[in-house]
Design an enzyme around this catalytic site. Sequence first.
Site, PDB file in Angstrom:
ATOM      1  CB  THR A 129      41.901  83.729  16.562  1.00  0.00           C
ATOM      2  OG1 THR A 129      42.331  84.822  17.377  1.00  0.00           O
ATOM      3  CG2 THR A 129      42.822  83.631  15.354  1.00  0.00           C
ATOM      4  N   GLY A 130      40.260  86.346  16.027  1.00  0.00           N
ATOM      5  CA  GLY A 130      40.105  87.622  15.321  1.00  0.00           C
ATOM      6  C   GLY A 130      38.777  88.278  15.652  1.00  0.00           C
ATOM      7  CB  THR A 166      41.717  84.760  21.267  1.00  0.00           C
ATOM      8  OG1 THR A 166      41.296  85.969  21.845  1.00  0.00           O
ATOM      9  CG2 THR A 166      40.574  83.761  21.277  1.00  0.00           C
ATOM     10  NE  ARG A 221      32.374  91.396  20.663  1.00  0.00           N
ATOM     11  CZ  ARG A 221      33.371  90.550  20.417  1.00  0.00           C
ATOM     12  NH1 ARG A 221      33.960  89.907  21.394  1.00  0.00           N
ATOM     13  NH2 ARG A 221      33.782  90.361  19.180  1.00  0.00           N
ATOM     14  CB  VAL A 222      28.464  87.460  23.707  1.00  0.00           C
ATOM     15  CG1 VAL A 222      28.878  86.027  23.437  1.00  0.00           C
ATOM     16  CG2 VAL A 222      28.019  87.631  25.159  1.00  0.00           C
ATOM     17  N   GLY A 223      31.286  87.573  21.870  1.00  0.00           N
ATOM     18  CA  GLY A 223      31.886  87.332  20.555  1.00  0.00           C
ATOM     19  C   GLY A 223      31.589  85.944  20.029  1.00  0.00           C
ATOM     20  CG  ASP A 224      34.550  84.399  17.410  1.00  0.00           C
ATOM     21  OD1 ASP A 224      34.893  85.352  18.161  1.00  0.00           O
ATOM     22  OD2 ASP A 224      35.376  83.643  16.869  1.00  0.00           O
ATOM     23  N   GLY A 281      35.323  88.701  16.161  1.00  0.00           N
ATOM     24  CA  GLY A 281      34.295  87.678  16.319  1.00  0.00           C
ATOM     25  C   GLY A 281      33.035  87.934  15.530  1.00  0.00           C
ATOM     26  CB  SER A 339      43.807  87.921  23.943  1.00  0.00           C
ATOM     27  OG  SER A 339      44.639  88.858  23.350  1.00  0.00           O
ATOM     28  CB  THR A 362      38.597  85.027  23.964  1.00  0.00           C
ATOM     29  OG1 THR A 362      39.190  86.270  23.606  1.00  0.00           O
ATOM     30  CG2 THR A 362      37.094  85.165  23.849  1.00  0.00           C
TER      31      THR A 362
HETATM   32  C1  SD4 Z   1      36.289  87.864  19.971  1.00  0.00           C
HETATM   33  N1  SD4 Z   1      37.321  86.220  18.545  1.00  0.00           N
HETATM   34  O1  SD4 Z   1      35.872  88.061  21.086  1.00  0.00           O
HETATM   35  C2  SD4 Z   1      37.473  86.941  19.781  1.00  0.00           C
HETATM   36  C3  SD4 Z   1      38.751  87.714  19.879  1.00  0.00           C
HETATM   37  C4  SD4 Z   1      39.939  86.986  19.349  1.00  0.00           C
HETATM   38  O2  SD4 Z   1      42.162  86.923  18.790  1.00  0.00           O
HETATM   39  O3  SD4 Z   1      39.897  85.879  18.919  1.00  0.00           O
HETATM   40  N2  SD4 Z   1      41.080  87.561  19.282  1.00  0.00           N
HETATM   41  O4  SD4 Z   1      35.811  88.407  18.974  1.00  0.00           O
END
Ligand code: SD4
Length: 328
Positions: free
Chosen positions: A240-241, A189, A217-220, A243, A87, A207
């Site tokens: 985490t999780g 992550t 794509r860009v996450g949090d 985003g 991750s 991550t």
């Molecule tokens: C995301 N938050 O790119 C990240 C992924 C992540 O545990 O945290 N996974 O959305």
Amino acid sequence: MLNRRKFIHRSALSSLLAAIGLGSTACASEEKTIETPKGLTKPSVIATWNNKEANQTAWEVIKNGGRALDAVEAGVKIPEGDENDQSVGYGGRPDRDGKVTLDACIMDENGDCGSVCFLQGIKHPISVARKVMEETPHVILAGAGALKFALEQGFKVEEMLTEKSKKEYEEWLVNSEYKPIINIENHDTIGMITIDQAGDISGACTTSGMAYKVHGRVGDSPIIGAGMFVDNEVGGAVATGVGEAVLKTLGSFLVVELMRQGRTPQEACEEAVNRIAKNQHYKDIQVGYCAVNKAGMHGGYSIQPGFSYVLNQQDETELFDAKSFIKK
Ligand code: SD4
């Protein structure tokens, strides 16, 4: 003279207003600051998931009198460089086009911060994020621009896709469905907060993002206030999780702001998860927060069972199974 730091607590009046049903706006307007001796801060390292080796690496820096910023960078570089962590960084799962694209951010005790997103071919995006913070007047660099900057700073391009992640991707291509598996596909992550012996706080998050995401794509994780936030007077939080859910609620900033208003780290993490559960389709996704305040109190909470966080304090490492909104 005793060096003193400010903590902000809800006043008795604001608690009373809350108790008789007046909202949090009323509470916020009644905030007051009180002085807390610096001695009450507690050197700490907290990180998402079972990232014990990363925590230990950061802890060694702090134990030896190092700066929280150096500790947090050294800590999160461990999973970035670990090909078995799928991750983060090298070995991360690719997007739906088969490309490993990386997001990372870092923040120091002065509120300075740096971030890279949609970066390809660089093993330690956190170190590039730090360079953005220290060497440019900007906060975020993205994509080709971030890569160009990294090369100018002396970073080398390397293949990030390992045989293991490539093989899984090829299997995924058969059905090509974007259905993140809770706690599994995007597990590990790393978001980390460090408090050094001087009481200064830093944070980092890095991550490879959600596996098989849309290219671009860009996450949090690289967004300051979403994946990570630090306030040197209060504490820090990381997420985490999925985003998108964190971005929509600016979760880490929310956790830190709630702590500023007097909530414990545990209460603040719970409220941030409650916001997601109130407003979003949460039943099939995972989001977890962990946080530490300046005094070393810590907490964690997630939507689904299965989220854990690791804490180092006073030379001891402890793994905590976070409580969750949805019970087992
Ligand atoms: C995301 N938050 O790119 C990240 C992924 C992540 O545990 O945290 N996974 O959305």
